[in-house]
Design a protein around this motif. Structure first.
Motif, PDB file in Angstrom:
ATOM      1  N   TYR A 183      36.537  47.253   8.968  1.00  0.00           N
ATOM      2  CA  TYR A 183      35.901  46.640  10.145  1.00  0.00           C
ATOM      3  C   TYR A 183      34.388  46.848  10.140  1.00  0.00           C
ATOM      4  O   TYR A 183      33.632  45.989  10.599  1.00  0.00           O
TER       5      TYR A 183
ATOM      6  N   ILE B 196      38.031  45.663  19.867  1.00  0.00           N
ATOM      7  CA  ILE B 196      39.136  45.764  18.921  1.00  0.00           C
ATOM      8  C   ILE B 196      39.541  47.227  18.912  1.00  0.00           C
ATOM      9  O   ILE B 196      38.697  48.114  18.792  1.00  0.00           O
TER      10      ILE B 196
ATOM     11  N   GLU C  17      51.713  46.038   9.123  1.00  0.00           N
ATOM     12  CA  GLU C  17      50.436  46.177   9.832  1.00  0.00           C
ATOM     13  C   GLU C  17      50.035  44.840  10.430  1.00  0.00           C
ATOM     14  O   GLU C  17      50.357  43.786   9.874  1.00  0.00           O
ATOM     15  N   GLY C  18      49.292  44.880  11.526  1.00  0.00           N
ATOM     16  CA  GLY C  18      48.812  43.619  12.100  1.00  0.00           C
ATOM     17  C   GLY C  18      48.566  43.750  13.597  1.00  0.00           C
ATOM     18  O   GLY C  18      48.571  44.859  14.146  1.00  0.00           O
ATOM     19  N   ILE C  19      48.366  42.593  14.225  1.00  0.00           N
ATOM     20  CA  ILE C  19      48.038  42.600  15.655  1.00  0.00           C
ATOM     21  C   ILE C  19      49.260  43.051  16.449  1.00  0.00           C
ATOM     22  O   ILE C  19      50.350  42.518  16.284  1.00  0.00           O
TER      23      ILE C  19
ATOM     24  N   ILE D 177      45.449  46.592  17.287  1.00  0.00           N
ATOM     25  CA  ILE D 177      45.877  46.310  15.914  1.00  0.00           C
ATOM     26  C   ILE D 177      46.489  47.567  15.299  1.00  0.00           C
ATOM     27  O   ILE D 177      45.855  48.624  15.262  1.00  0.00           O
ATOM     28  N   ALA D 178      47.728  47.431  14.842  1.00  0.00           N
ATOM     29  CA  ALA D 178      48.438  48.566  14.234  1.00  0.00           C
ATOM     30  C   ALA D 178      48.005  48.721  12.784  1.00  0.00           C
ATOM     31  O   ALA D 178      48.071  47.752  12.012  1.00  0.00           O
TER      32      ALA D 178
ATOM     33  N   HIS E 146      49.087  44.061  20.105  1.00  0.00           N
ATOM     34  CA  HIS E 146      49.103  43.590  21.500  1.00  0.00           C
ATOM     35  C   HIS E 146      47.775  42.965  21.884  1.00  0.00           C
ATOM     36  O   HIS E 146      46.780  43.094  21.173  1.00  0.00           O
ATOM     37  N   MET E 147      47.807  42.273  23.006  1.00  0.00           N
ATOM     38  CA  MET E 147      46.628  41.588  23.546  1.00  0.00           C
ATOM     39  C   MET E 147      46.475  42.084  24.980  1.00  0.00           C
ATOM     40  O   MET E 147      47.467  42.178  25.709  1.00  0.00           O
TER      41      MET E 147
ATOM     42  N   ILE F 117      41.987  43.704  21.770  1.00  0.00           N
ATOM     43  CA  ILE F 117      43.101  43.330  20.901  1.00  0.00           C
ATOM     44  C   ILE F 117      43.505  44.602  20.177  1.00  0.00           C
ATOM     45  O   ILE F 117      42.664  45.273  19.564  1.00  0.00           O
TER      46      ILE F 117
ATOM     47  N   VAL G 199      54.599  38.118  22.952  1.00  0.00           N
ATOM     48  CA  VAL G 199      53.295  38.792  22.877  1.00  0.00           C
ATOM     49  C   VAL G 199      53.317  40.043  23.758  1.00  0.00           C
ATOM     50  O   VAL G 199      53.396  39.934  24.988  1.00  0.00           O
TER      51      VAL G 199
ATOM     52  N   LYS H 218      57.458  45.141  11.369  1.00  0.00           N
ATOM     53  CA  LYS H 218      56.684  43.909  11.168  1.00  0.00           C
ATOM     54  C   LYS H 218      55.518  44.047  10.200  1.00  0.00           C
ATOM     55  O   LYS H 218      54.854  43.067   9.868  1.00  0.00           O
TER      56      LYS H 218
END
Lengths: 135, 135
Positions: free
Chosen positions: A23, A54, A75-77, A11-12, A79-80, A9, A126, A73
């Motif tokens: 983390y 991660i 910070e957050g997820i 995460i930016a 891409h997957m 996953i 996504v 957007k």
């Protein structure tokens, strides 16, 4: 496609050092690698939790897609990523099913994986990465 | 906290039926459950890939946080959920480390799991869920 698992996953983050601290100290995960991926203009930090990594991503340039993502957007997820077998064939297959490819052919990503991205316009928003370990 | 794996990835979708079609026909995953979670005002569809579930979330009301998320950020990844042991103790632990809790105590989520959310303001923008299977 039949992915075997969630490879990672992405995460930016604005500040890699601060995010690593969270983390490690809060989630109790261990950062096992830090790697700069020059052509994507990012510095990455990797953690493992079960089968999945991660991947924290900090932009190294304002031109980086990560910088643009955070601007838009926050910070957050980001891409997957699915682990697949036979990435070239999988890309042909998903394109034939109407998916828009960002990468028409596999290229090298972090950790030496073969990777390709699918466009979020055709994956329900996504940003989807496909990865193959070729040893 | 030492999470054992990524329990699931929650994805906000506008139309559950269309999204299920994509996850089944393009990704080759199988939807094994559809469940309405009334108190979260969502209808969910579940898929399994390796250790991790993908949970598609469609709002059943404009008041749903999923409807608000889509309005603000568009369809896409909504949250990431870690499997942990001893959820109550974990919540105490992360709160003592400065994390803001959305749920001060575990509550029941989809699939009968005990769950609690951490606020994205204190997790680097990632809405983070903690889950525990209590059999």
């Amino acid at each position: 496609m039949n992915p075997t698992h969630i490879e990672h996953i992405g995460i930016a983050v604005k500040n890699l050092a601060e995010a690593i601290k969270y983390y490690e100290e809060v989630l109790g995960l261990k950062c096992y690698a830090i790697e700069e991926v020059a052509d994507q203009k990012v510095k990455t930090a990797f953690f493992k939790v079960g089968q999945t990594k991660i991947e924290l991503l900090e932009a190294t340039s304002e031109e980086s897609t990560i910088a643009k993502f955070i601007e838009k957007k926050g910070e957050g997820i980001h891409h997957m990523a699915f682990a697949v077998n036979g990435l070239e064939g999988v890309l042909e297959e998903v394109e034939s099913k109407g998916v828009r490819l960002i990468d028409k052919a596999p290229r090298k990503g972090a950790e030496g994986l073969d990777i390709a991205f699918l466009h979020p316009k055709s994956t329900g928003g996504v940003l989807t990465e496909l990865c193959e370990h070729k040893d």
